[in-house]
Write an enzyme that holds these catalytic residues in place. Structure first.
Site, PDB file in Angstrom:
ATOM      1  N   GLY A  15     -35.660   2.797  15.161  1.00 22.52           N
ATOM      2  CA  GLY A  15     -36.497   3.393  16.197  1.00 22.52           C
ATOM      3  C   GLY A  15     -37.492   2.442  16.840  1.00 22.52           C
ATOM      4  O   GLY A  15     -38.488   2.876  17.414  1.00 22.52           O
ATOM      5  N   SER A  16     -37.203   1.131  16.798  1.00 26.83           N
ATOM      6  CA  SER A  16     -38.163   0.202  17.414  1.00 26.83           C
ATOM      7  C   SER A  16     -38.198   0.387  18.939  1.00 26.83           C
ATOM      8  O   SER A  16     -39.253   0.199  19.558  1.00 26.83           O
ATOM      9  CB  SER A  16     -37.855  -1.255  17.042  1.00 26.83           C
ATOM     10  OG  SER A  16     -36.690  -1.708  17.669  1.00 26.83           O
ATOM     11  N   ASN A  17     -37.088   0.790  19.530  1.00 24.27           N
ATOM     12  CA  ASN A  17     -37.105   1.050  20.980  1.00 24.27           C
ATOM     13  C   ASN A  17     -37.874   2.332  21.301  1.00 24.27           C
ATOM     14  O   ASN A  17     -38.564   2.406  22.323  1.00 24.27           O
ATOM     15  CB  ASN A  17     -35.684   1.108  21.537  1.00 24.27           C
ATOM     16  CG  ASN A  17     -35.130  -0.279  21.798  1.00 24.27           C
ATOM     17  OD1 ASN A  17     -35.515  -0.939  22.756  1.00 24.27           O
ATOM     18  ND2 ASN A  17     -34.273  -0.758  20.904  1.00 24.27           N
ATOM     19  N   ARG A  94     -23.774   7.608  18.720  1.00 26.72           N
ATOM     20  CA  ARG A  94     -22.731   8.600  18.951  1.00 26.72           C
ATOM     21  C   ARG A  94     -22.440   8.728  20.432  1.00 26.72           C
ATOM     22  O   ARG A  94     -23.362   8.605  21.238  1.00 26.72           O
ATOM     23  CB  ARG A  94     -23.215   9.989  18.517  1.00 26.72           C
ATOM     24  CG  ARG A  94     -22.967  10.265  17.130  1.00 26.72           C
ATOM     25  CD  ARG A  94     -23.553  11.530  16.614  1.00 26.72           C
ATOM     26  NE  ARG A  94     -23.542  11.355  15.181  1.00 26.72           N
ATOM     27  CZ  ARG A  94     -22.473  11.529  14.426  1.00 26.72           C
ATOM     28  NH1 ARG A  94     -21.360  12.003  14.947  1.00 26.72           N
ATOM     29  NH2 ARG A  94     -22.517  11.259  13.138  1.00 26.72           N
ATOM     30  N   LEU A  95     -21.186   9.008  20.741  1.00 28.18           N
ATOM     31  CA  LEU A  95     -20.850   9.248  22.151  1.00 28.18           C
ATOM     32  C   LEU A  95     -21.374  10.627  22.555  1.00 28.18           C
ATOM     33  O   LEU A  95     -21.287  11.581  21.791  1.00 28.18           O
ATOM     34  CB  LEU A  95     -19.335   9.221  22.338  1.00 28.18           C
ATOM     35  CG  LEU A  95     -18.674   7.861  22.496  1.00 28.18           C
ATOM     36  CD1 LEU A  95     -17.169   8.037  22.670  1.00 28.18           C
ATOM     37  CD2 LEU A  95     -19.256   7.102  23.683  1.00 28.18           C
ATOM     38  N   ILE A  96     -21.912  10.701  23.753  1.00 22.93           N
ATOM     39  CA  ILE A  96     -22.374  11.986  24.288  1.00 22.93           C
ATOM     40  C   ILE A  96     -21.152  12.706  24.882  1.00 22.93           C
ATOM     41  O   ILE A  96     -20.323  12.103  25.568  1.00 22.93           O
ATOM     42  CB  ILE A  96     -23.444  11.758  25.379  1.00 22.93           C
ATOM     43  CG1 ILE A  96     -24.644  10.983  24.812  1.00 22.93           C
ATOM     44  CG2 ILE A  96     -23.883  13.065  26.009  1.00 22.93           C
ATOM     45  CD1 ILE A  96     -25.457  11.698  23.753  1.00 22.93           C
ATOM     46  N   ASN A 110     -29.037   4.820  28.520  1.00 21.51           N
ATOM     47  CA  ASN A 110     -28.834   4.137  27.241  1.00 21.51           C
ATOM     48  C   ASN A 110     -29.252   2.674  27.364  1.00 21.51           C
ATOM     49  O   ASN A 110     -29.222   2.097  28.454  1.00 21.51           O
ATOM     50  CB  ASN A 110     -27.349   4.207  26.857  1.00 21.51           C
ATOM     51  CG  ASN A 110     -27.072   3.592  25.501  1.00 21.51           C
ATOM     52  OD1 ASN A 110     -27.824   3.779  24.545  1.00 21.51           O
ATOM     53  ND2 ASN A 110     -25.986   2.834  25.400  1.00 21.51           N
ATOM     54  N   HIS A 112     -28.199  -1.043  25.590  1.00 21.25           N
ATOM     55  CA  HIS A 112     -27.122  -1.633  24.778  1.00 21.25           C
ATOM     56  C   HIS A 112     -27.368  -3.135  24.637  1.00 21.25           C
ATOM     57  O   HIS A 112     -27.686  -3.810  25.629  1.00 21.25           O
ATOM     58  CB  HIS A 112     -25.777  -1.361  25.464  1.00 21.25           C
ATOM     59  CG  HIS A 112     -24.620  -1.878  24.679  1.00 21.25           C
ATOM     60  ND1 HIS A 112     -24.142  -1.226  23.556  1.00 21.25           N
ATOM     61  CD2 HIS A 112     -23.865  -2.986  24.824  1.00 21.25           C
ATOM     62  CE1 HIS A 112     -23.142  -1.922  23.053  1.00 21.25           C
ATOM     63  NE2 HIS A 112     -22.947  -2.995  23.806  1.00 21.25           N
TER      64      HIS A 112
HETATM   65  C1  GAR Z   1     -30.863  -1.542  19.695  1.00 21.68           C
HETATM   66  O1  GAR Z   1     -30.631  -2.925  19.658  1.00 21.68           O
HETATM   67  C2  GAR Z   1     -29.970  -0.876  20.707  1.00 21.68           C
HETATM   68  O2  GAR Z   1     -29.715  -1.671  21.835  1.00 21.68           O
HETATM   69  C3  GAR Z   1     -28.724  -0.668  19.904  1.00 21.68           C
HETATM   70  O3  GAR Z   1     -29.173  -0.264  18.650  1.00 21.68           O
HETATM   71  C4  GAR Z   1     -30.423  -0.889  18.379  1.00 21.68           C
HETATM   72  C5  GAR Z   1     -31.391   0.155  17.901  1.00 21.68           C
HETATM   73  O4  GAR Z   1     -32.570  -0.451  17.445  1.00 21.68           O
HETATM   74  N1  GAR Z   1     -27.860   0.298  20.512  1.00 21.68           N
HETATM   75  C6  GAR Z   1     -26.528   0.239  20.500  1.00 21.68           C
HETATM   76  O5  GAR Z   1     -25.908  -0.649  19.941  1.00 21.68           O
HETATM   77  C7  GAR Z   1     -25.838   1.359  21.243  1.00 21.68           C
HETATM   78  N2  GAR Z   1     -24.464   1.055  21.478  1.00 21.68           N
HETATM   79  P1  GAR Z   1     -33.873   0.431  17.205  1.00 21.68           P
HETATM   80  O6  GAR Z   1     -33.455   1.631  16.333  1.00 21.68           O
HETATM   81  O7  GAR Z   1     -34.811  -0.462  16.470  1.00 21.68           O
HETATM   82  O8  GAR Z   1     -34.389   0.888  18.530  1.00 21.68           O
END
Ligand code: GAR
Length: 203
Positions: A15-17, A94-96, A110, A112
């Protein structure tokens, strides 16, 4: 005062994003309100982050539903109940499906960790490094029915320059934490430019 869109952040892990988005809101860089955090992993650290920030979270276990359609209908009800306008996927693995895609058409975003269309799907950073690509990066895009195939909103990249996974990962996260809130702010609040309007009318 500009309106404050209500968003739900979907996450499956650290969940850092989510944290970066919440920080940007708190610091006045992003004008939005996180109405709900949604996770498919009740034990994910994102739940603890939400608790610390006093933001409501909702966990569900997909395996407890007979189909994606059923859990998405349940989620849709929850999201409507919280008057959510945008779904912001931040590490949601997960795919929506059609239920949410239809209910929130053009309102699901999203992030990525690759320069799409290269390296969609799982472990994009590993894929990037294994390919020997010269640049790594991140993409913010609209979500459609495909795997990381929706139209691109913003993208940034940097040279790998022989660096190992840890260093590249660190740089990717740093970029993500800046790019995602900034992109959302533009998306929610930037007026359509006159030039774009007339461009689209030509022909
Ligand atoms: C992030 O790097 C995001 O871009 C990636 O998961 C990580 C989640 O980090 N997402 C994907 O790969 C989606 N296909 P976070 O939980 O620290 O935000």
């Amino acid at each position: 005062m500009a309106t404050k869109p209500k968003i739900a952040v979907f996450a499956s892990g650290n969940g850092s994003n989510f944290q970066a988005i919440a920080d940007a809101i708190q610091e006045g860089r992003l004008n939005a309100e996180i109405a709900l955090v949604v996770t498919d992993k009740p034990e994910a650290f994102v739940v603890e982050r939400a608790r610390r920030l006093g933001i409501k979270s909702f966990s569900f276990i997909p395996a407890q539903y007979d189909s994606k359609q059923l859990y998405e209908e349940m989620l849709k009800e929850k999201l409507v109940e919280h008057k959510v306008e945008w779904l912001i996927l931040a590490g949601f693995m997960r795919l929506i499906g059609p239920v949410l895609l239809e209910a929130f058409e053009n309102r699901i975003i999203n992030i990525h960790p690759s320069v799409l269309p290269a390296f969609p799907g799982k472990d994009a950073i590993g894929q990037t490094l294994a390919s020997g690509a010269e640049r790594a990066g991140v993409t913010v895009h609209y979500v459609d029915a495909g795997m990381d195939t929706g139209s691109i909103i913003s993208q940034q990249s940097f040279p790998v320059a022989g660096r190992g996974r840890e260093a590249v990962e660190e740089e990717i996260h740093k970029l993500e934490h800046e790019l995602y809130p900034a992109t959302l702010q533009k998306l929610f609040h930037q007026p359509v430019k006159t030039k774009d309007l007339y461009d689209s009318m030509q022909g």
